[in-house]
Enzyme design. Structure first.
Site, PDB file in Angstrom:
ATOM      1  N   GLY A 167       0.771  -1.050  -0.061  1.00 37.92           N
ATOM      2  CA  GLY A 167       0.019  -0.157  -0.026  1.00 37.92           C
ATOM      3  C   GLY A 167       0.811   1.287  -0.033  1.00 37.92           C
ATOM      4  O   GLY A 167       2.174   1.278  -0.501  1.00 37.92           O
ATOM      5  N   CYS A 168       0.232   2.340   0.415  1.00 33.57           N
ATOM      6  CA  CYS A 168       0.785   3.569  -0.028  1.00 33.57           C
ATOM      7  C   CYS A 168       2.118   3.956   0.987  1.00 33.57           C
ATOM      8  O   CYS A 168       2.751   4.952   0.725  1.00 33.57           O
ATOM      9  CB  CYS A 168      -0.231   4.831   0.223  1.00 33.57           C
ATOM     10  SG  CYS A 168      -1.635   4.851  -0.719  1.00 33.57           S
ATOM     11  N   PHE A 169       2.203   3.453   2.063  1.00 32.81           N
ATOM     12  CA  PHE A 169       3.199   3.694   3.073  1.00 32.81           C
ATOM     13  C   PHE A 169       4.390   2.896   2.667  1.00 32.81           C
ATOM     14  O   PHE A 169       5.566   3.382   3.010  1.00 32.81           O
ATOM     15  CB  PHE A 169       3.171   3.170   4.214  1.00 32.81           C
ATOM     16  CG  PHE A 169       2.825   1.641   4.629  1.00 32.81           C
ATOM     17  CD1 PHE A 169       4.225   0.797   4.668  1.00 32.81           C
ATOM     18  CD2 PHE A 169       1.652   1.080   4.647  1.00 32.81           C
ATOM     19  CE1 PHE A 169       3.899  -0.404   4.616  1.00 32.81           C
ATOM     20  CE2 PHE A 169       1.556  -0.463   5.049  1.00 32.81           C
ATOM     21  CZ  PHE A 169       2.641  -0.985   4.912  1.00 32.81           C
TER      22      PHE A 169
END
EC number: 2.3.1.74
Length: 401
Positions: A167-169
């Site tokens: 995901g985005c992290f």
């Protein structure tokens, strides 16, 4: 039996680098297909055959208007979607069609970014010792890391790590991992690639799943690559940023705030809590833990690379920390020109920052500041915090070929 000629401690010392991990080159790539945000609501509701949902279209238009995004890049063209109507329906089985795209296009887009980074680095590909590949788009065996190794002609002995569904992290995660690899393996040169394609998440609108529509308004496709190594040979290598420290934290009371689930219908996206509020509430603690050891308490005196999950996150972080608007300039520029490209975003922002710093005549790659922070936010809620140190800009430095 004869005694050992060396000790374990001597072996360990010989294996480890002396200096900190350093970003030595950056490359980025996008698909050719560009979508302008002002036109997207009409396009999206037309291609998904949802034009009869007039009130929902107005809601979506407001989401797009508030997104602060000017344009995005998407591999999915109107022609392809017309040939695959199940991908346009809200919840129709379509995973096979989506997988057929991403298992080919994710490594291909990653290759384009990696080639730019390798060209800027200027060293033979045979010097790449490690590959870290990250994508939220699709899963396959052997993975995108293997495919990219073959595409680039890397050595078969390159040490690979494949990270799926982070995901985005994860733009912060890959730098944290690359830092450990570079500093614990003397002479290592780590190729890091984040490649993201929204073919897994694209679907039509639904009144019952407005958080999915938020994703449709924000996400774009892109790939970014960096070369990381310690103890650079400055006769032939050009340092850009030093990776000083890196950490990961799950935010308290945030379970279920951002979820993604891979189903027959593709990757479904869920926002279940006040994500901007959760991040802003915890941002000061993350900053204190990272910068207190350095004696830094003025967060306007550092440069900022923050994952642009959406404008509300950036607005609330700015307000909480009391940031001047200029601190998020590079971050907001990438959001405007590319949208949210998940893990690739923060590497795009690093690229934008070092280029603009040179163009503006700044003294360092970090907008004239010595110290900086890189934040990744994503499912969990998980936060990655990377402390960066810029390098002085010399004539002609910090701009890619």
């Amino acid at each position: 039996m004869a005694g050992a000629t060396v000790t374990v401690e001597e072996v360990r010392k010989a294996q480890r680098a002396t200096g900190p991990a350093t970003v030595l080159a950056i490359g980025t790539a996008t698909p050719a297909n560009c979508v302008h945000q002002a036109d997207y609501p009409d396009y999206y509701f037309r291609i998904t055959k949802s034009e009869h949902m007039t009130e929902l279209k107005e809601k979506f238009k407001r989401m797009c208007d508030k997104s602060q995004i000017r344009k995005r890049y998407m591999h999915l063209t109107e022609e392809y979607l017309a040939e695959n109507p199940n991908m346009c329906a809200y919840m129709a089985p379509s995973l096979d069609a989506r997988q057929d795209i991403v298992v080919v296009e994710v490594p291909k887009l990653g290759k384009a970014a990696a080639q730019k980074a390798i060209k800027e680095w200027g060293q033979p590909k045979s010097k790449i010792t490690h590959l870290v590949f990250c994508t939220t788009s699709g899963v396959d065996m052997p993975g995108a890391d293997y495919q990219l190794t073959k595409m680039l002609g890397l050595r078969p002995s390159v040490n690979r790590l494949m990270m799926y569904q982070q995901g985005c992290f994860a733009g912060g995660t890959v730098l944290r991992v690359a830092k450990d690899l570079a500093e614990n393996n003397r002479g290592a040169r780590v190729l890091v690639v984040c490649s993201e394609i929204t073919a897994v998440t694209f679907r039509g609108p639904s009144e019952s799943h407005l958080d999915s529509m938020v994703g449709q308004a924000l996400f774009g496709d892109g790939a970014a690559a960096v070369i990381v190594g310690a103890d650079p040979d400055e006769r032939v290598e050009r340092p850009l940023f030093q990776l000083v420290s890196a950490s990961q934290r799950i935010l308290p009371d945030s379970e279920g705030a951002i979820d993604g689930h891979l189903r027959e219908v593709g990757l479904t996206f869920h926002l279940l809590k006040d994500v901007p509020g959760l991040i802003s509430k915890n941002i000061e603690r993350a900053l204190e833990e990272a910068f207190k050891p350095l004696g830094i308490t003025d967060y306007n005196s550092i440069f900022w690379v923050a994952h642009p999950g959406g404008p509300a996150i950036l607005d609330q972080v700015e307000a909480k920390v009391g940031l001047e608007k200029e601190r998020m300039r590079a971050t907001r520029h990438v959001l405007s020109e590319y949208g949210n490209m998940s893990s690739a975003c923060v590497l795009f922002i690093l690229d934008e920052m070092r280029k603009r710093s040179a163009e503006d005549g700044q003294t360092t790659t970090g907008e004239g500041f010595d110290w900086g922070v890189l934040f990744g936010f994503g499912p969990g809620l998980t936060v990655e915090t990377v402390v960066l140190h810029s390098v002085p800009i010399t004539t002609g430095a910090a701009i890619t070929a």
